[in-house]
Design a protein around this motif. Structure first.
Motif, short mmCIF file in Angstrom:
data_model
loop_
_atom_site.label_atom_id
_atom_site.label_comp_id
_atom_site.label_asym_id
_atom_site.label_seq_id
_atom_site.Cartn_x
_atom_site.Cartn_y
_atom_site.Cartn_z
N LEU A 18 0.84 -1.20 0.00
CA LEU A 18 0.00 0.00 0.00
C LEU A 18 0.87 1.24 0.00
O LEU A 18 1.79 1.37 0.82
CB LEU A 18 -0.90 0.02 1.25
CG LEU A 18 -1.64 1.32 1.54
CD1 LEU A 18 -2.71 1.58 0.49
CD2 LEU A 18 -2.26 1.30 2.94
N ASP A 19 0.57 2.15 -0.92
CA ASP A 19 1.20 3.47 -0.95
C ASP A 19 0.08 4.49 -0.79
O ASP A 19 -0.78 4.62 -1.68
CB ASP A 19 1.95 3.68 -2.27
CG ASP A 19 2.74 4.98 -2.29
OD1 ASP A 19 2.70 5.73 -1.29
OD2 ASP A 19 3.39 5.27 -3.30
N SER A 20 0.05 5.18 0.35
CA SER A 20 -1.08 6.04 0.68
C SER A 20 -0.63 7.46 0.97
O SER A 20 0.35 7.68 1.70
CB SER A 20 -1.83 5.49 1.90
OG SER A 20 -2.95 6.28 2.22
N LYS A 21 -1.34 8.43 0.39
CA LYS A 21 -1.08 9.84 0.66
C LYS A 21 -2.26 10.40 1.44
O LYS A 21 -3.41 10.22 1.06
CB LYS A 21 -0.89 10.60 -0.66
CG LYS A 21 0.35 10.14 -1.44
CD LYS A 21 0.46 10.84 -2.78
CE LYS A 21 1.66 10.33 -3.55
NZ LYS A 21 1.76 10.94 -4.90
N PRO A 50 -1.51 -5.53 -6.69
CA PRO A 50 -2.39 -6.64 -7.09
C PRO A 50 -2.53 -7.70 -6.01
O PRO A 50 -1.55 -8.11 -5.39
CB PRO A 50 -1.69 -7.20 -8.34
CG PRO A 50 -0.94 -6.03 -8.89
CD PRO A 50 -0.47 -5.26 -7.71
N GLY A 51 -3.76 -8.11 -5.75
CA GLY A 51 -4.04 -9.18 -4.80
C GLY A 51 -3.94 -8.79 -3.34
O GLY A 51 -4.26 -9.58 -2.46
N ALA A 52 -3.51 -7.57 -3.05
CA ALA A 52 -3.33 -7.13 -1.67
C ALA A 52 -4.53 -6.32 -1.21
O ALA A 52 -5.43 -5.99 -2.00
CB ALA A 52 -2.05 -6.32 -1.53
N SER A 102 -13.69 -5.67 4.85
CA SER A 102 -12.38 -5.83 4.22
C SER A 102 -12.44 -5.23 2.83
O SER A 102 -13.51 -5.20 2.21
CB SER A 102 -11.97 -7.31 4.15
OG SER A 102 -12.87 -8.05 3.35
N GLU A 103 -11.30 -4.74 2.36
CA GLU A 103 -11.20 -4.17 1.01
C GLU A 103 -9.92 -4.69 0.37
O GLU A 103 -8.84 -4.49 0.91
CB GLU A 103 -11.16 -2.64 1.07
CG GLU A 103 -12.43 -1.99 1.55
CD GLU A 103 -12.24 -0.49 1.74
OE1 GLU A 103 -12.92 0.27 1.07
OE2 GLU A 103 -11.40 -0.11 2.59
N SER A 107 -7.89 -7.50 -8.50
CA SER A 107 -7.07 -8.01 -9.60
C SER A 107 -5.76 -8.59 -9.09
O SER A 107 -5.17 -8.10 -8.13
CB SER A 107 -6.77 -6.88 -10.59
OG SER A 107 -5.84 -7.31 -11.58
N ASP A 108 -5.31 -9.65 -9.74
CA ASP A 108 -4.02 -10.25 -9.44
C ASP A 108 -2.90 -9.69 -10.32
O ASP A 108 -1.74 -10.11 -10.20
CB ASP A 108 -4.08 -11.77 -9.61
CG ASP A 108 -4.94 -12.44 -8.55
OD1 ASP A 108 -4.96 -11.94 -7.41
OD2 ASP A 108 -5.60 -13.45 -8.87
#
Length: 231
Positions: A18-21, A50-52, A102-103, A107-108
């Motif tokens: 995860l890259d979150s701003k 993907p997939g996370a 959950s979110e 896509s993989d």
């Protein structure tokens, strides 16, 4: 009065998957000058590999809006909602008395990018609720959420409105502001002038004590923004 929250000044958390701003203080990012604006508490610009995704976790008494910019979200919650949100769709989850969800990136192979928005409600302990809708990409101001759910909008438990703004190059529109109310503009992509203050992608504008907000696309490409009317 307009105060700009520049994209590069936002907080950031990168966990690999995860890259979150963070426009406002969130998680380990804390800025006492950026604790939200009126009832708007969170705008996170999240990119998920993907997939996370976010494992099952709980919320209470918060209006949580997700707007998918790229990819798809796989959503599951304790109220029995199992949904997929593709790019362009809005989701409003009213946490109320308590909800677990959950979110995940559905896509993989492709990344997921979405805006996670929290608005504080004006009533508490309500039954949790879930709404999801695609409002299209019509040029102009499209109302997404209202306190009444009128005209097919999402029903938010706060005296607030959310609009999607799309403007072609060289076009503009005016938004009348009721006395005592505030406006927040989050720029999604392109360039937008807010009462002659220019925003680029990721920027935000806090607007106070204004009777009118003039929104203009002075750039060369179509522009997209979210416009919040707040108490």
């Amino acid at each position: 009065m307009i105060s700009v929250r520049h994209s590069q000044d936002r907080g950031r958390a990168n966990f690999g998957w995860l890259d979150s701003k963070h426009t406002f203080s969130f998680g380990s990012y804390y800025d006492p000058e950026q604790m939200g604006f009126s009832t708007l508490r969170v705008i996170n610009d999240d990119i998920v590999e993907p997939g996370a995704g976010f494992d099952t976790h709980g919320h209470r008494d918060m209006e949580i809006i997700s707007f998918v910019l790229e990819g798809k979200i796989a959503h599951k919650d304790s109220e029995g909602n199992v949904q997929v949100l593709p790019a362009g769709e809005f989701q409003l989850m009213s946490a109320g008395s308590g909800i677990y969800h959950s979110e995940y990136n559905a896509s993989d192979s492709d990344k997921l990018r979405f805006l996670q928005i929290w608005i504080q409600p004006n009533s508490f302990g309500n039954k949790p609720g879930y709404q999801q809708k695609d409002f299209g990409k019509e040029v102009g101001l499209t109302t997404i959420a209202t306190p009444t759910g009128e005209n097919g909008t999402l029903h938010i438990k706060q005296d607030a409105k959310l609009h999607q703004l799309i403007l072609d190059p060289g076009t503009s529109l005016e938004l009348d502001v009721e006395q005592g109310r505030k406006v927040y503009v989050h720029q999604v992509e392109g360039e937008l002038s807010v009462n002659d203050t220019v925003l680029d992608g990721g920027d935000g504008a806090k607007v106070e004590d204004a009777a009118k907000v003039i929104l203009k696309n002075a750039g060369n490409t179509q522009t997209t923004a979210l416009v919040f009317e707040l108490p």
